[in-house]
Design a protein around this motif. Structure first.
Motif, mmCIF file in Angstrom:
data_model
loop_
_atom_site.group_PDB
_atom_site.id
_atom_site.type_symbol
_atom_site.label_atom_id
_atom_site.label_comp_id
_atom_site.label_asym_id
_atom_site.label_seq_id
_atom_site.Cartn_x
_atom_site.Cartn_y
_atom_site.Cartn_z
ATOM 1 N N MET A 155 23.236 21.132 -4.041
ATOM 2 C CA MET A 155 22.688 22.294 -3.348
ATOM 3 C C MET A 155 21.498 21.906 -2.470
ATOM 4 O O MET A 155 21.353 22.399 -1.342
ATOM 5 N N LEU A 156 20.649 21.009 -2.965
ATOM 6 C CA LEU A 156 19.502 20.535 -2.191
ATOM 7 C C LEU A 156 19.964 19.839 -0.913
ATOM 8 O O LEU A 156 19.409 20.051 0.178
ATOM 9 N N LEU A 157 20.987 19.023 -1.027
ATOM 10 C CA LEU A 157 21.513 18.307 0.132
ATOM 11 C C LEU A 157 22.117 19.277 1.142
ATOM 12 O O LEU A 157 21.885 19.154 2.349
ATOM 13 N N GLU A 158 22.843 20.253 0.656
ATOM 14 C CA GLU A 158 23.499 21.203 1.549
ATOM 15 C C GLU A 158 22.497 22.119 2.245
ATOM 16 O O GLU A 158 22.638 22.408 3.439
ATOM 17 N N GLU A 159 21.486 22.563 1.526
ATOM 18 C CA GLU A 159 20.563 23.551 2.075
ATOM 19 C C GLU A 159 19.382 22.944 2.821
ATOM 20 O O GLU A 159 18.867 23.544 3.769
ATOM 21 N N GLU A 160 18.942 21.743 2.372
ATOM 22 C CA GLU A 160 17.726 21.177 2.965
ATOM 23 C C GLU A 160 17.911 19.774 3.542
ATOM 24 O O GLU A 160 16.988 19.220 4.136
ATOM 25 N N GLY A 161 19.106 19.206 3.359
ATOM 26 C CA GLY A 161 19.335 17.880 3.935
ATOM 27 C C GLY A 161 18.552 16.770 3.267
ATOM 28 O O GLY A 161 18.187 15.785 3.908
ATOM 29 N N VAL A 162 18.296 16.906 1.951
ATOM 30 C CA VAL A 162 17.609 15.871 1.183
ATOM 31 C C VAL A 162 18.559 15.371 0.107
ATOM 32 O O VAL A 162 19.097 16.165 -0.681
ATOM 33 N N ARG A 163 18.779 14.080 0.081
ATOM 34 C CA ARG A 163 19.656 13.493 -0.928
ATOM 35 C C ARG A 163 18.830 12.776 -1.986
ATOM 36 O O ARG A 163 18.148 11.793 -1.691
ATOM 37 N N GLU A 166 6.461 13.127 3.095
ATOM 38 C CA GLU A 166 5.899 14.472 3.145
ATOM 39 C C GLU A 166 6.953 15.500 3.555
ATOM 40 O O GLU A 166 7.018 16.600 3.001
ATOM 41 N N GLU A 167 7.773 15.143 4.516
ATOM 42 C CA GLU A 167 8.849 16.041 4.940
ATOM 43 C C GLU A 167 9.837 16.281 3.806
ATOM 44 O O GLU A 167 10.271 17.411 3.562
ATOM 45 N N MET A 168 10.186 15.228 3.104
ATOM 46 C CA MET A 168 11.108 15.353 1.975
ATOM 47 C C MET A 168 10.531 16.255 0.886
ATOM 48 O O MET A 168 11.219 17.140 0.351
ATOM 49 N N LEU A 169 9.254 16.061 0.548
ATOM 50 C CA LEU A 169 8.626 16.862 -0.499
ATOM 51 C C LEU A 169 8.549 18.331 -0.099
ATOM 52 O O LEU A 169 8.745 19.231 -0.936
ATOM 53 N N ALA A 170 8.265 18.588 1.171
ATOM 54 C CA ALA A 170 8.194 19.977 1.643
ATOM 55 C C ALA A 170 9.557 20.650 1.528
ATOM 56 O O ALA A 170 9.659 21.813 1.099
ATOM 57 N N LYS A 199 0.830 -1.205 0.000
ATOM 58 C CA LYS A 199 0.000 0.000 0.000
ATOM 59 C C LYS A 199 0.863 1.253 0.000
ATOM 60 O O LYS A 199 0.525 2.271 -0.618
ATOM 61 N N THR A 200 2.032 1.172 0.675
ATOM 62 C CA THR A 200 2.928 2.317 0.730
ATOM 63 C C THR A 200 3.441 2.677 -0.655
ATOM 64 O O THR A 200 3.546 3.852 -1.004
ATOM 65 N N TYR A 201 3.792 1.660 -1.464
ATOM 66 C CA TYR A 201 4.259 1.926 -2.829
ATOM 67 C C TYR A 201 3.265 2.789 -3.588
ATOM 68 O O TYR A 201 3.590 3.841 -4.114
ATOM 69 N N SER A 202 2.051 2.300 -3.673
ATOM 70 C CA SER A 202 1.036 2.917 -4.512
ATOM 71 C C SER A 202 0.731 4.341 -4.065
ATOM 72 O O SER A 202 0.722 5.277 -4.869
ATOM 73 N N GLN A 203 0.481 4.517 -2.765
ATOM 74 C CA GLN A 203 0.124 5.831 -2.246
ATOM 75 C C GLN A 203 1.271 6.821 -2.413
ATOM 76 O O GLN A 203 1.067 7.962 -2.828
ATOM 77 N N ASN A 204 2.490 6.393 -2.072
ATOM 78 C CA ASN A 204 3.630 7.306 -2.151
ATOM 79 C C ASN A 204 3.948 7.702 -3.580
ATOM 80 O O ASN A 204 4.264 8.866 -3.857
ATOM 81 N N ALA A 205 3.924 6.744 -4.501
ATOM 82 C CA ALA A 205 4.249 7.048 -5.893
ATOM 83 C C ALA A 205 3.252 8.042 -6.465
ATOM 84 O O ALA A 205 3.629 9.008 -7.138
ATOM 85 N N HIS A 206 1.971 7.830 -6.192
ATOM 86 C CA HIS A 206 0.938 8.737 -6.694
ATOM 87 C C HIS A 206 1.082 10.116 -6.061
ATOM 88 O O HIS A 206 1.011 11.151 -6.747
ATOM 89 N N ARG A 207 1.298 10.145 -4.757
ATOM 90 C CA ARG A 207 1.415 11.418 -4.039
ATOM 91 C C ARG A 207 2.620 12.210 -4.534
ATOM 92 O O ARG A 207 2.516 13.416 -4.832
ATOM 93 N N ALA A 208 3.782 11.569 -4.637
ATOM 94 C CA ALA A 208 5.000 12.270 -5.041
ATOM 95 C C ALA A 208 4.881 12.786 -6.467
ATOM 96 O O ALA A 208 5.276 13.915 -6.766
ATOM 97 N N CYS A 209 4.347 11.979 -7.355
ATOM 98 C CA CYS A 209 4.202 12.370 -8.757
ATOM 99 C C CYS A 209 3.266 13.573 -8.882
ATOM 100 O O CYS A 209 3.571 14.546 -9.585
ATOM 101 N N GLU A 210 2.156 13.516 -8.190
ATOM 102 C CA GLU A 210 1.184 14.606 -8.222
ATOM 103 C C GLU A 210 1.794 15.885 -7.670
ATOM 104 O O GLU A 210 1.620 16.984 -8.220
ATOM 105 N N PHE A 211 2.540 15.778 -6.583
ATOM 106 C CA PHE A 211 3.161 16.929 -5.933
ATOM 107 C C PHE A 211 4.201 17.569 -6.850
ATOM 108 O O PHE A 211 4.221 18.801 -7.019
ATOM 109 N N LEU A 212 5.058 16.758 -7.443
ATOM 110 C CA LEU A 212 6.135 17.282 -8.286
ATOM 111 C C LEU A 212 5.595 17.943 -9.549
ATOM 112 O O LEU A 212 6.159 18.917 -10.042
#
Length: 464
Positions: A410-418, A446-450, A352-365
């Motif tokens: 730059m994303l990793l340095e400024e926001e800690g997302v790799r 959600e934290e990563m996307l934000a 369930k995590t696969y499906s929900q996360n993939a849809h959510r991330a794609c929609e957000f981006l």
């Protein structure tokens, strides 16, 4: 060896891996030692390592392995009965009843080979699988490298080449370099979600004339990093193409248990091959790969994988198996593989995590300016395309890095997302991409996307 120049020229020519893992480790250490960082911890979704992203391991496999390592647990009630029963059976298959012994044969534990063969037969609707065609190794990368080394031969226009999808798994170009093989790119159709196009295969093959000798085609299904899931017709087209051109099919199927697109299903290349009749099932050479690192299991650190060889010449198969003879595969990953192919009956909650996360991330981006993300149907990655400001592209050139690498640094340095830079997957500019794993806890996603959104919008202000 006193200098690098004295080493193997093939290895010296291997493309360098990304340095972002070291940067991520430094950022993590700095954030935990109260350095002035705007984030508490690094979120790493650049690889398929779901545990690194915060997912919890499957309890059953850990319980079984715990009892195998410490058999005294078999006599206690702290572990579920079925986990203790499985551990008892697996220990009985080990030499001396211990995980500390070598495998019973140089090719692996016969009981585990049999379990894998039964899994393949069940998956493929009864198509026979011979345990002697299955070879274990410390991870699917290692099994693939064994095959590539075996295929490597010739120089100049006779040098072995492999038709390789673009984008491809980010470790594949380096493996081809290490084996001394030529990478011949064929472009996946981004506007069709990363589909394989037959005309593009013919175009790519034509570019090899008089330059190299193509001997194999590499396929990733479900796609890494695109998330595309091939249908039967697409697989049949690739098989016919390989048969006509005399190419070995190298089928990366490690995300076969991670298909979540509506109306989509995983079909193995072997099943489709054998359902096409003897003209193909008895002639086309196919090597398929599977791994513990795959989605639902996610045990990347255990380093376990296998390949199944179909229609290989017996002398070739014997030689391939012989590559393991001097060092039998590790026992512990084999036991985990047995649990992977023979899991407990209840449905795994990771699905369930696969499906929900993939849809959510794609929609957000897709809501971010300059981003375009195709829907994923399987696997653990999405691979959005970015339109980067011209000034940033020019700055990257001055710094001597790819623009998508600079974005990720730059994303990793400024926001800690790799994230992973698309160029690691063979994607060339101006089609800049980023790679991210969607198998993470929903709150982590959600934290990563934000954080990604905040960085991306600041970047567009910085480079208008």
């Amino acid at each position: 060896m006193s200098s690098l120049e004295e080493g193997d020229p093939k290895l010296r020519g291997t493309r360098a891996p990304s340095r972002m893992q070291g940067q991520a480790a430094r950022s993590t250490e700095e954030s935990t030692h109260e350095a002035k960082k705007p984030f508490q911890q690094v979120i790493d979704v650049s690889t398929g390592d779901s545990h690194r992203a915060g997912m919890k391991p499957v309890s059953f496999v850990r319980q079984v392995l715990a009892a195998c390592v410490y058999p005294e647990l078999l006599d206690e009630n702290n572990l579920p009965l079925d986990a203790r029963q499985r551990a008892h059976k697996l220990l009985g298959a080990c030499t001396g009843g211990s995980v500390g012994s070598y495998s019973a044969t140089a090719y692996g534990i016969p009981y585990v080979c049999k379990s894998v063969a039964e899994f393949i037969m069940k998956r493929d609707g009864g198509v026979r699988s011979n345990p002697e065609d299955i070879i274990f190794a410390p991870g699917s990368t290692k099994t693939l490298l064994m095959v590539l080394h075996l295929m490597a031969s010739g120089e100049g226009e006779h040098c072995t080449a492999v038709l390789t999808p673009m984008p491809c798994p980010h470790t594949l170009p380096m493996l081809l370099d290490m084996a001394g093989l030529i990478l011949v790119p064929y472009q996946l159709m981004e506007d069709r979600g990363g589909a394989v196009d037959l005309e593009e295969l013919h175009r790519a093959l034509e570019t090899t004339r008089g330059r190299c000798s193509p001997r194999a085609i590499y396929i990733s299904n479900p796609g890494n990093p695109t998330g595309h899931v091939q249908d039967r017709k697409s697989i049949e087209d690739v098989i016919r193409f390989a048969a006509t051109e005399g190419l070995v099919l190298l089928a990366d199927e490690v995300y076969q248990d991670s298909v979540y697109g509506q109306g989509k299903e995983f079909l193995s290349y072997k099943r489709v091959l054998f359902e096409m009749g003897k003209e193909y099932s008895e002639t086309v050479e196919l090597i398929s790969f599977h791994s513990l690192s795959s989605g639902c299991m996610g045990e990347c650190g255990l380093r376990g994988g296998y390949m199944e060889a179909v229609n290989l010449d017996q002398a070739v198969l014997k030689y391939l198996r012989g590559l393991q003879a001097s060092s039998s595969p590790p026992v512990f990953p084999q036991l985990a593989l047995e649990v992977m192919v023979n899991p407990p009956k209840p449905e795994d909650p990771s699905y369930k995590t696969y499906s929900q996360n993939a849809h959510r991330a794609c929609e957000f981006l897709n809501d971010l300016p300059g981003m375009k993300c195709q829907p994923a149907w399987g696997g653990v990655f999405i691979f959005p395309r970015m339109h980067l400001p011209h000034q940033m592209v020019e700055e990257a050139k001055v710094l001597g890095v790819k623009a998508d690498v600079l974005y990720c640094q730059m994303l990793l340095e400024e926001e800690g997302v790799r994230l992973g830079a698309g160029c690691e997957n063979g994607q060339e500019d101006p089609n800049y991409h980023i790679r991210l794993c969607v198998l993470a806890p929903p709150d982590t996603l959600e934290e990563m996307l934000a954080r990604l959104q905040a960085f991306h919008l600041r970047l567009l202000e910085r480079f208008p």
